[in-house]
Design an enzyme around this catalytic site. Sequence first.
Site, PDB file in Angstrom:
ATOM      1  N   SER A 185       0.754  -1.227  -0.131  1.00  0.00           N
ATOM      2  CA  SER A 185      -0.072   0.060  -0.145  1.00  0.00           C
ATOM      3  C   SER A 185       1.005   1.437   0.100  1.00  0.00           C
ATOM      4  CB  SER A 185      -1.073  -0.053   1.198  1.00  0.00           C
ATOM      5  OG  SER A 185      -1.897   0.795   1.014  1.00  0.00           O
ATOM      6  N   ASP A 291      -8.876  -5.485  -6.010  1.00  0.00           N
ATOM      7  CA  ASP A 291      -8.447  -4.303  -5.040  1.00  0.00           C
ATOM      8  C   ASP A 291      -9.345  -3.035  -5.337  1.00  0.00           C
ATOM      9  OD1 ASP A 291      -7.277  -2.389  -3.403  1.00  0.00           O
ATOM     10  OD2 ASP A 291      -5.299  -3.093  -3.688  1.00  0.00           O
ATOM     11  N   HIS A 319      -7.154  -5.786  -1.377  1.00  0.00           N
ATOM     12  CA  HIS A 319      -6.067  -5.270  -0.935  1.00  0.00           C
ATOM     13  C   HIS A 319      -5.075  -6.031   0.122  1.00  0.00           C
ATOM     14  CE1 HIS A 319      -3.715  -1.304  -0.886  1.00  0.00           C
ATOM     15  NE2 HIS A 319      -3.799  -1.408   0.418  1.00  0.00           N
TER      16      HIS A 319
END
Length: 622
Positions: A185, A291, A319
């Site tokens: 991320s 995602d 994610h």
Amino acid sequence: MLAGILAVAAAVVAAPQSAAKPRGSEPVYDFAQAVRETAWVDIGLDGDGDGRSDRVAADIIRPKEPAAQGKKVPVIMDASPYYSCCGRGNESELKTYDSAGRPVGFPLYYDNFFVPRGYAVVLVDLAGTNKSRGCTDIGGPSDVNSARKVVDWLNGRANGFTTATGSTKTNASWSTGAVGMIGKSYDGTVANGVAATGVDGLKTIVPIGAISSWYDYYRSDGASLRQGSPAGLAQTVSQRNGGQNCGAANQKLTAGATSNGDYNAFWLDRDYVQSASKVKASVLASHGLGDLNVKTINFGQWWEALNVERKIWLTQAGHVDPFDYRRSAWVDTLHKWFDHYLLGVDNGIEKTPGASVEREPDVWVDQAAWPAGNAVTLRPASGGTPGVGTLGTIAGTGTASFTDSSGQTSNGWAARPTETASGRVLFSTGALAKDLQVSGTAKVTVTATPSTSTARLSAILVDYGPATIRNYTGPKEGIKNEMTQSCWGSSASGNDACYLNTSTDAVSVGLNIISRGWADLANYRSLSQESPLTPGQPYTVTFRLASTDHVVPQGHQLALIIGGTDGSFISGPSQYPKITVDLGKTSLALPVVGSGPSGVPAALPVAPVGIAPATVSGLERG
């Protein structure tokens, strides 16, 4: 029990390799005796306006024995804003320190696994977070320099200090200068940004679910995504910093991220794709095709702009870190990757297939590269039911209309494919005569006439047919935590190598939205500047859909849906219009493997069992 699991895991990872292959690094150093220290590195910026150059905290853990033997070690680095506010990994681990401020708990398993194998692990607090000075600027120069300057320091090109404000310098004489950055991320985003500077010493990066352009995190071809704001994210990650005032820095974030969705200098500063030609580091990437936080356009555009040795994993999950959906294979791949690019081990990892793709839950296939497809042009045409037509190679004629309004969603548009719907139009290939692999980034060109001076457009690709997929919109986006643990490396007091095992969260569906895209029609001429719309005037706009790699099976149908405001993801216009689509001037550029779809007329399912879209969070989920 825990010790037994640890012994088994250690035996597995330390198992001798075949004599035909070079041996990789092995756990020969005492983790409990590792050196734990902090260096504060000057990044040459004054983000908090206190008149002093900002210093970032780099917490270091490295094996003690090599330095005593006059040997140097390479570095695995994770630079993050989340070490004190939000945590890292599936178990949201935070950094911990002893009473003297010495780092004790290093989040994730990188230290436990790699330090005994002769690596240093360096966890950097981005400026404005945890122990670092300055202010975060959400992907801008402060964030990037927070890590790039540490790479410089590890190579003897920047100043490091023993404290946050003192004058006593420290160097990294123990470092070979070879650095690999990793992170999920935001952390992987920083790795992308640092690589895009072309900094010497950065040998490889491992971005997981990472952003390549912050514009494409908060905006989509002129439309504003419901992702919160850069200033809001900055306030979240700086909650537990050293007390510095970042109000002025946050005001700059608010001013730069204009609400109209235009691409400007603020976004250019945070667009690493524009500097991809500078990247020298190899890339091992992972991204979830489901995602809905860091949209897949981020890996797609980055990947296609790179010209380095690279490999990518694409999972059906959302994610999620590969440590939590394919753990053993990922750690083995990561071990070989770092050994090759940081230690110079000739283990052949760079010669393995360029892409590994999850086709069904836990069913993986390798392919030579991604993307694997070449674009074919498909065109919508009217059918027997108003607003429901066909998608093929022959251009349609006439028009199709829908009326935009608040409260509409892509899942709602897809749920009743045989019916006329006021908020969308739908075009299907019919039942496919053979499997169709969509691999790459699709683009849709729409010629639309709005009835008002403001208009949004959304487009989705839907695979209609029964399937079992990872539940990427579920609570943990395709995985479930189990009650058991497994251990990956060595443990020490306050620093455990053991993590919850996970299993697959799968769901049976009758449809699967495989790609999404959104645009502001007012940006039809330029992404940098809106143009006024005249009601009743046609405008042509081309915009991208999410990058993917998905096989639509034989017998399923692929549909293109065009609508107005997909309220799950984008903000609506000031006035909702009726939109009329010119079918003869509308098309889909679809990247497919082999020839385009060959379908036969077949009825769409009347009411397929769908999968609801996840709620889009206003805070980037780390």
